[in-house]
Design a protein around this motif. Structure first.
Motif, short mmCIF file in Angstrom:
data_model
loop_
_atom_site.label_atom_id
_atom_site.label_comp_id
_atom_site.label_asym_id
_atom_site.label_seq_id
_atom_site.Cartn_x
_atom_site.Cartn_y
_atom_site.Cartn_z
N GLY A 134 17.55 -13.53 -38.22
CA GLY A 134 16.78 -15.06 -39.30
C GLY A 134 15.63 -15.35 -39.00
N ARG A 135 15.62 -16.48 -40.15
CA ARG A 135 14.99 -17.69 -39.35
C ARG A 135 14.94 -19.43 -39.29
N PRO A 136 14.59 -19.65 -39.15
CA PRO A 136 14.48 -21.29 -39.01
C PRO A 136 15.31 -21.90 -40.12
N GLU A 137 15.57 -23.34 -40.23
CA GLU A 137 15.46 -23.59 -41.48
C GLU A 137 14.48 -24.50 -41.04
N ALA A 138 14.21 -25.51 -42.01
CA ALA A 138 13.20 -25.64 -42.14
C ALA A 138 13.16 -27.48 -41.20
N GLY A 139 12.51 -27.48 -40.14
CA GLY A 139 12.16 -29.26 -39.31
C GLY A 139 12.76 -28.25 -38.52
N VAL A 140 13.33 -27.23 -37.72
CA VAL A 140 13.68 -26.80 -36.44
C VAL A 140 12.81 -25.70 -35.47
N ALA A 141 12.55 -26.18 -34.56
CA ALA A 141 11.24 -25.23 -33.56
C ALA A 141 12.31 -23.78 -33.48
N VAL A 142 11.18 -22.71 -33.65
CA VAL A 142 11.42 -21.25 -33.35
C VAL A 142 12.25 -21.76 -32.05
N ALA A 143 11.51 -22.17 -31.33
CA ALA A 143 11.19 -22.08 -29.69
C ALA A 143 13.58 -22.46 -30.04
N ASN A 144 13.47 -23.21 -30.19
CA ASN A 144 15.21 -24.59 -30.25
C ASN A 144 15.72 -23.12 -30.86
N TYR A 145 15.32 -22.56 -31.96
CA TYR A 145 15.83 -21.63 -32.62
C TYR A 145 16.48 -20.69 -32.12
N VAL A 146 15.64 -19.69 -31.47
CA VAL A 146 15.53 -18.18 -30.69
C VAL A 146 16.69 -18.44 -29.55
N LEU A 147 16.89 -19.63 -28.66
CA LEU A 147 17.04 -19.88 -27.74
C LEU A 147 18.64 -21.21 -28.59
N SER A 148 19.14 -20.38 -28.96
CA SER A 148 20.95 -20.52 -30.83
C SER A 148 21.02 -20.12 -30.13
N THR A 149 23.02 -20.16 -30.21
CA THR A 149 23.71 -18.85 -30.08
C THR A 149 23.94 -19.13 -31.99
N PHE A 150 24.26 -18.11 -32.46
CA PHE A 150 24.18 -17.69 -33.39
C PHE A 150 25.51 -18.37 -34.33
N ARG A 151 25.75 -18.89 -35.72
CA ARG A 151 26.41 -19.50 -36.33
C ARG A 151 27.88 -18.54 -36.14
N PRO A 152 29.27 -19.51 -36.26
CA PRO A 152 30.77 -18.62 -36.29
C PRO A 152 30.53 -17.36 -37.89
N ASP A 153 29.16 -17.79 -38.91
CA ASP A 153 29.81 -16.83 -39.93
C ASP A 153 28.75 -16.11 -40.04
N GLU A 154 27.80 -15.38 -38.41
CA GLU A 154 26.42 -14.40 -38.11
C GLU A 154 27.55 -13.44 -37.43
N ARG A 155 28.22 -14.18 -36.72
CA ARG A 155 28.88 -12.90 -35.56
C ARG A 155 29.51 -11.92 -35.63
N GLN A 156 30.12 -12.12 -37.03
CA GLN A 156 30.17 -10.50 -37.16
C GLN A 156 29.25 -9.49 -37.53
N GLU A 157 28.72 -10.17 -38.28
CA GLU A 157 27.46 -9.28 -38.48
C GLU A 157 26.29 -9.21 -37.87
N MET A 158 26.75 -9.84 -36.45
CA MET A 158 25.54 -9.63 -35.12
C MET A 158 26.40 -8.30 -34.52
N GLU A 159 28.06 -8.27 -34.69
CA GLU A 159 28.24 -7.84 -33.99
C GLU A 159 27.93 -6.77 -34.72
N GLU A 160 27.93 -6.20 -35.76
CA GLU A 160 27.81 -5.10 -36.17
C GLU A 160 26.48 -4.38 -36.06
#
Length: 185
Positions: A134-160
């Motif tokens: 996915g893409r970061p929300e407005a105002g969030v730098a791409v570098a910070n976004y890709v180095l962030s962890t997945f939100r709890p609501d994304e974890r199941q779909e990422m495991e899949e």
């Protein structure tokens, strides 16, 4: 011989980040194939074994994402692995979280790990399995976004997604990549 490369960054602090989804797929394959990643050489950690009569390598470059080609090229040269026998698994901002997309070749799409591979391999003709983060929300730098962890609501779909990408790699060991694309895209 076949080489499956998962892109990511070394170190505990990056383990669960979006940018390390390629490493997570390699870890999954390591478990399912029972191939320990116990060799450190070529600026990476890797393991190999024979599957269906063919030597299969699993590689996690330890160069940090932006220098991934510095690990992949020397391993390919040493073991004489053809570019047609390489698949690279990595994160993709242009796909929604949990979606995977297979491609036979292509450009870098702004991904620095792929830029490094293109520079070191001298071609864009290598197979890819892109895993959407996915893409970061407005105002969030791409570098910070890709180095962030997945939100709890994304974890199941990422495991899949990790599971699907792993299954696609496994399928590629016995089928033509075009057939694998048709099955997983």
């Amino acid at each position: 011989m076949k080489l499956i490369v998962g892109l990511g960054n070394p170190g505990k602090k990056y383990d669960e980040t979006r940018h390390n989804i390629g490493f997570r797929v390699i870890d999954e394959l390591s478990k399912s194939f029972n191939i320990p990643l116990n060799q450190e050489k070529f600026k990476g950690v890797f393991g190999f074994d024979t599957i269906n009569g063919e030597k299969v390598f699993l590689l996690k470059p330890l160069t940090y994402m932006n220098l991934s080609g510095e690990s992949v090229r020397p391993l390919m040269d040493f073991y004489k692995i053809d570019i047609e026998d390489v698949v690279v698994v990595y994160d993709d901002l242009d796909l929604p979280p949990g979606k995977i997309r297979l491609r036979q070749k292509g450009g870098h799409g702004g991904h620095n790990g792929i830029k490094s591979l293109l520079a070191h391999l001298g071609t864009e003709n290598f197979k890819r399995i892109r895993v959407g983060v996915g893409r970061p929300e407005a105002g969030v730098a791409v570098a910070n976004y890709v180095l962030s962890t997945f939100r709890p609501d994304e974890r199941q779909e990422m495991e899949e997604a990790v599971s699907q990408a792993s299954k696609a790699c496994e399928s590629w060991l016995s089928k033509d990549f075009l057939n694998v694309m048709n099955s997983f895209n």
